[in-house]
Design a protein around this motif. Structure first.
Motif, PDB file in Angstrom:
ATOM      1  N   ARG A  38       0.838  -1.203   0.000  1.00 34.35           N
ATOM      2  CA  ARG A  38       0.000   0.000   0.000  1.00 34.35           C
ATOM      3  C   ARG A  38       0.878   1.260   0.000  1.00 34.35           C
ATOM      4  O   ARG A  38       0.583   2.223  -0.700  1.00 34.35           O
ATOM      5  N   ASP A  56     -13.168   0.917  -5.113  1.00 32.74           N
ATOM      6  CA  ASP A  56     -12.493  -0.283  -4.620  1.00 32.74           C
ATOM      7  C   ASP A  56     -13.474  -1.420  -4.882  1.00 32.74           C
ATOM      8  O   ASP A  56     -14.424  -1.628  -4.124  1.00 32.74           O
ATOM      9  N   LEU A  64      -7.635  -0.506   0.816  1.00 32.43           N
ATOM     10  CA  LEU A  64      -7.233   0.355  -0.299  1.00 32.43           C
ATOM     11  C   LEU A  64      -8.157   1.575  -0.409  1.00 32.43           C
ATOM     12  O   LEU A  64      -7.699   2.712  -0.507  1.00 32.43           O
ATOM     13  N   THR A 121      -9.602   6.731  -9.949  1.00 31.30           N
ATOM     14  CA  THR A 121      -8.716   5.675  -9.447  1.00 31.30           C
ATOM     15  C   THR A 121      -9.581   4.463  -9.143  1.00 31.30           C
ATOM     16  O   THR A 121     -10.637   4.600  -8.514  1.00 31.30           O
ATOM     17  N   PHE A 123      -9.334   0.347  -7.736  1.00 32.58           N
ATOM     18  CA  PHE A 123      -8.550  -0.741  -7.141  1.00 32.58           C
ATOM     19  C   PHE A 123      -9.241  -2.062  -7.462  1.00 32.58           C
ATOM     20  O   PHE A 123     -10.422  -2.228  -7.167  1.00 32.58           O
ATOM     21  N   ASP A 125      -8.611  -5.903  -6.621  1.00 39.48           N
ATOM     22  CA  ASP A 125      -7.872  -6.914  -5.868  1.00 39.48           C
ATOM     23  C   ASP A 125      -8.837  -8.050  -5.524  1.00 39.48           C
ATOM     24  O   ASP A 125      -9.232  -8.215  -4.375  1.00 39.48           O
ATOM     25  N   TYR A 151      -5.358  -0.009 -10.439  1.00 38.25           N
ATOM     26  CA  TYR A 151      -4.439  -0.877  -9.707  1.00 38.25           C
ATOM     27  C   TYR A 151      -4.992  -2.293  -9.730  1.00 38.25           C
ATOM     28  O   TYR A 151      -6.169  -2.514  -9.427  1.00 38.25           O
TER      29      TYR A 151
END
Length: 183
Positions: A38, A56, A64, A121, A123, A125, A151
Motif C-alpha cells: 500500500r 475499490d 485500499l 482511481t 482498485f 484486488d 491498480y
C-alpha cells in the motif's frame, strides 16, 4: 485462513487517518494488501488524492479504499459481496469518520454493469482464484475518466487491454501488482 501476523487488523498508513487500525473478519480469499505494498502504491499514485472519485471493486478489508479516503479522495465506493465483511467495513468507516465513503453489497461485475459513475482511481484486488478479467475489462472501460489509474493485484496478472498502459509493476510474496493508466 487466520492472519496471525495481523490479528485481523491492519493500519492506515497515510493521510488524516494515519496509524488508525482497521479490523477485518476471516473470509475465504480475504488477504489485505500488506502495508509495504500500500505504501508503494500510494507513492506511485501521489500521496494526496484530493478531488478524486475512487472505486475499490473487491473491497475485502476495505484497506485500499479507506486509505484513499484518508488521503482526501472526494468520493470512495467500496463494493463487497460478503455481507458480514461489508458490515465490518461499515464499522471501520464509522470509527474513522470518513463521510465520503459509500458501501455497496454487490458482485463487482454486476456493480460495474449498473453503476452510472466514472472514476479517477480504481482498485482491483479480487480473490486469487477469480478469473473473469475479460468480462471485468469490458465493463470497466466505460467507468473510467481519461487519465484514470487502475491498480490490479492478483496471484498472476491478467493480460491487460490495449487501452490500459502499464505505469508501474511489483511483486510481494505470492502477489503480483500493477498500476495502469487509462489513455
Amino acid at each position: 485462513m487466520k492472519h496471525s501476523k495481523h490479528q485481523n487488523q491492519i493500519r492506515i498508513i497515510g493521510g488524516s487517518c494515519r496509524g488508525r487500525k482497521l479490523h477485518f473478519n476471516d473470509a475465504d480469499g480475504l488477504r489485505p494488501t500488506p502495508d509495504s505494498v500500500r505504501e508503494r502504491l500510494f507513492n506511485w499514485l501521489g500521496q494526496n488524492l484530493t478531488g478524486q472519485a475512487v472505486l475499490d471493486l473487491f473491497a475485502g478489508s476495505g484497506a485500499l479504499g479507506l486509505e484513499a479516503a484518508s488521503r482526501n479522495a472526494a468520493s470512495v465506493v467500496l463494493v463487497e459481496n460478503n455481507r458480514r465483511t461489508l458490515q465490518t467495513i461499515e464499522g471501520n468507516i464509522r470509527d474513522l469518520g470518513l463521510k465520503q465513503v459509500e458501501t455497496v453489497c454487490s458482485d463487482g461485475l454486476l456493480y460495474l454493469k449498473h453503476c452510472g459513475e466514472t472514476f479517477d482511481t480504481v482498485f482491483l484486488d479480487p480473490p486469487f482464484s477469480w478469473q473473469q478479467w475479460p468480462d471485468l475489462f469490458a465493463l470497466l472501460q466505460g467507468r473510467l475518466n481519461i487519465g484514470a489509474m487502475v491498480y490490479i493485484e492478483a496471484g498472476s496478472l491478467p493480460p491487460f487491454p490495449d487501452w490500459l498502459a502499464p505505469y508501474r509493476e511489483g511483486k510481494a510474496g505470492m502477489s503480483k501488482f500493477a498500476l495502469l493508466e487509462y489513455s
